[in-house]
Scaffold this active site. Structure first.
Site, PDB file in Angstrom:
ATOM      1  CG  ASP A  46     108.714  38.510  10.350  1.00  0.00           C
ATOM      2  OD1 ASP A  46     108.091  39.573  10.370  1.00  0.00           O
ATOM      3  OD2 ASP A  46     109.391  38.113  11.323  1.00  0.00           O
ATOM      4  CB  THR A 127     108.590  42.167  13.646  1.00  0.00           C
ATOM      5  OG1 THR A 127     107.741  41.721  12.600  1.00  0.00           O
ATOM      6  CG2 THR A 127     109.875  41.357  13.601  1.00  0.00           C
ATOM      7  NE  ARG A 255      98.770  51.701  13.643  1.00  0.00           N
ATOM      8  CZ  ARG A 255      99.576  50.862  14.279  1.00  0.00           C
ATOM      9  NH1 ARG A 255      99.199  50.315  15.415  1.00  0.00           N
ATOM     10  NH2 ARG A 255     100.739  50.550  13.768  1.00  0.00           N
TER      11      ARG A 255
HETATM   12  P1  AMP Z   1     101.998  47.996  16.650  1.00  0.00           P
HETATM   13  O1  AMP Z   1     102.515  46.704  17.177  1.00  0.00           O
HETATM   14  O2  AMP Z   1     100.531  48.176  16.777  1.00  0.00           O
HETATM   15  O3  AMP Z   1     102.789  49.160  17.129  1.00  0.00           O
HETATM   16  O4  AMP Z   1     102.152  47.969  15.091  1.00  0.00           O
HETATM   17  C1  AMP Z   1     103.071  47.221  14.393  1.00  0.00           C
HETATM   18  C2  AMP Z   1     103.002  47.670  12.961  1.00  0.00           C
HETATM   19  O5  AMP Z   1     103.273  49.063  12.866  1.00  0.00           O
HETATM   20  C3  AMP Z   1     104.032  47.036  12.081  1.00  0.00           C
HETATM   21  O6  AMP Z   1     103.480  45.917  11.482  1.00  0.00           O
HETATM   22  C4  AMP Z   1     104.367  48.109  11.054  1.00  0.00           C
HETATM   23  O7  AMP Z   1     103.866  47.768   9.783  1.00  0.00           O
HETATM   24  C5  AMP Z   1     103.648  49.331  11.546  1.00  0.00           C
HETATM   25  N1  AMP Z   1     104.439  50.558  11.514  1.00  0.00           N
HETATM   26  C6  AMP Z   1     105.740  50.714  11.206  1.00  0.00           C
HETATM   27  N2  AMP Z   1     106.094  52.029  11.235  1.00  0.00           N
HETATM   28  C7  AMP Z   1     104.971  52.717  11.568  1.00  0.00           C
HETATM   29  C8  AMP Z   1     104.668  54.100  11.751  1.00  0.00           C
HETATM   30  N3  AMP Z   1     105.606  55.046  11.604  1.00  0.00           N
HETATM   31  N4  AMP Z   1     103.407  54.441  12.081  1.00  0.00           N
HETATM   32  C9  AMP Z   1     102.463  53.489  12.252  1.00  0.00           C
HETATM   33  N5  AMP Z   1     102.690  52.174  12.092  1.00  0.00           N
HETATM   34  C10 AMP Z   1     103.920  51.770  11.747  1.00  0.00           C
END
Ligand code: AMP
Ligand code: MG
Length: 326
Positions: A46, A127, A255
């Site tokens: 990152d 990540t 989402r």
């Molecule tokens: P995904 O891989 O689509 O689950 O999303 C990854 C992203 O979710 C990361 O880059 C975070 O910035 C974000 N993230 C972290 N915590 C949360 C949360 N509580 N709700 C939604 N997105 C989040």
């Protein structure tokens, strides 16, 4: 318009894919992952990618700002991490010093907003997927007067269309009014992509986060049931969800928030949103409003994000409303 910006975004994202690939096989090695203040993970990848993109941006578009996810704090917390990040970043930027590394990373502190031009970067989106050895994305977009006008998504592990699991990697890019294209990270000519034409929700594939903390899987299952969706959800990390939708392998991305106080970050959606819309799809909040990237480093909406192939959008929004009021 924006031809130079698309070329830049595509080539710097390709360079970043090369860097992150070097790390992913070794990330489980102690010292490569570090817990940030909010307990979310950050890795050498990152931080090195953010430094490289920020440096290239300063060379190519010195007048543009950068809104990026990371800051140099973790380098101060851990000299071991700092040493690893520096070694990795020097593969792209030979001779870089530790001070230059920290300065480059901290160039990503632009507040965003509605005036002028700024770039938006998630150096490693997903990540947690990266740390699991699965999917992740390098996401870069250009916002001009509050509107996303260019986006590039590097998906270093994405398989070829139709396959799941890890593959040889693809790069997606789009510019406003110019369509969306995909190319292999290995090279070759970019080819136009488009969303699917499925208008019967029972035949749709719904994609969603792998991480249950990032989206309300049970609410999303209820929405899929209302739509009569037959297939199991396609769970995939990062903005690779937007990418698979844009090339027609899923028709709906849900989402819905687990935590309504959470505000989505612009870097988690800017590049994906333009790739989807230029591929013929639609992305909105739960009220059907387009995502607003002009409000700063976060999106204003807290109620959820829906992306579809366009044809299914209104029906999906209605199913969300029905599910949430039931
Ligand atoms: P995904 O891989 O689509 O689950 O999303 C990854 C992203 O979710 C990361 O880059 C975070 O910035 C974000 N993230 C972290 N915590 C949360 C949360 N509580 N709700 C939604 N997105 C989040
Ligand atoms: Mg992210």
């Amino acid at each position: 318009m924006y031809d130079a910006e698309i070329d830049f975004a595509r080539s710097v994202v390709a360079e970043a894919c090369t860097l992150t690939r070097r790390v992913q096989d070794r990330v489980v090695e102690a010292g490569d992952a570090h817990a940030k203040g909010d307990r979310s993970p950050v890795t050498t990848a990152d931080l090195a990618v953010q430094a490289v993109v920020a440096t290239r941006l300063a060379e190519h578009f010195p007048g543009d700002g950068l809104v990026a996810e990371e800051d140099s704090g973790p380098l101060d917390d851990s000299p071991t991490l700092a040493g690893k990040v520096l070694k990795l970043a020097r593969r792209a930027l030979p001779g870089l010093s530790l001070d230059e590394l920290a300065d480059a990373i901290d160039r990503g502190d632009h507040p965003g907003g509605s005036g002028g031009r700024h770039w938006v970067l998630d150096p490693v989106d997903g990540t947690k997927g990266f740390l699991r050895g699965e999917q992740y994305a390098i996401a870069l977009a250009l916002v001009d007067e509050g509107e996303v006008v260019v986006g590039a998504l590097g998906c270093p592990n994405l398989p070829d269309p139709g396959d799941r699991g890890n593959g040889r990697g693809w790069i997606f890019h789009a510019a406003r009014g110019a369509g969306a294209r995909a190319m292999q990270t290995a090279g070759g000519a970019p080819a136009p992509i488009s969303v699917d034409r499925i208008d019967d929700p029972s035949r749709a594939i719904v994609c969603e986060s792998v991480e249950a903390a990032h989206a309300a899987h049970s609410v999303q299952a209820g929405i899929a049931d209302r739509l009569g969706v037959a297939a199991e959800p396609y769970r995939i990390d990062s903005q690779c969800k937007y990418a698979v939708l844009a090339r027609g392998e899923a028709s709906i991305y849900l989402r819905l928030p687990r935590d309504e106080a959470y505000r989505e970050k612009v870097w988690d959606h800017a590049a994906g949103a333009i790739v989807i819309t230029e591929a013929g799809g639609r992305v909105t909040d739960l009220d059907g409003h387009p995502l607003d990237f002009s409000k700063g480093r976060r999106l204003a909406t807290g109620r959820g994000i829906i992306a579809t192939n366009g044809l299914l959008h209104d029906r999906v929004l209605q199913a969300c409303r029905d599910e949430l009021t039931s």
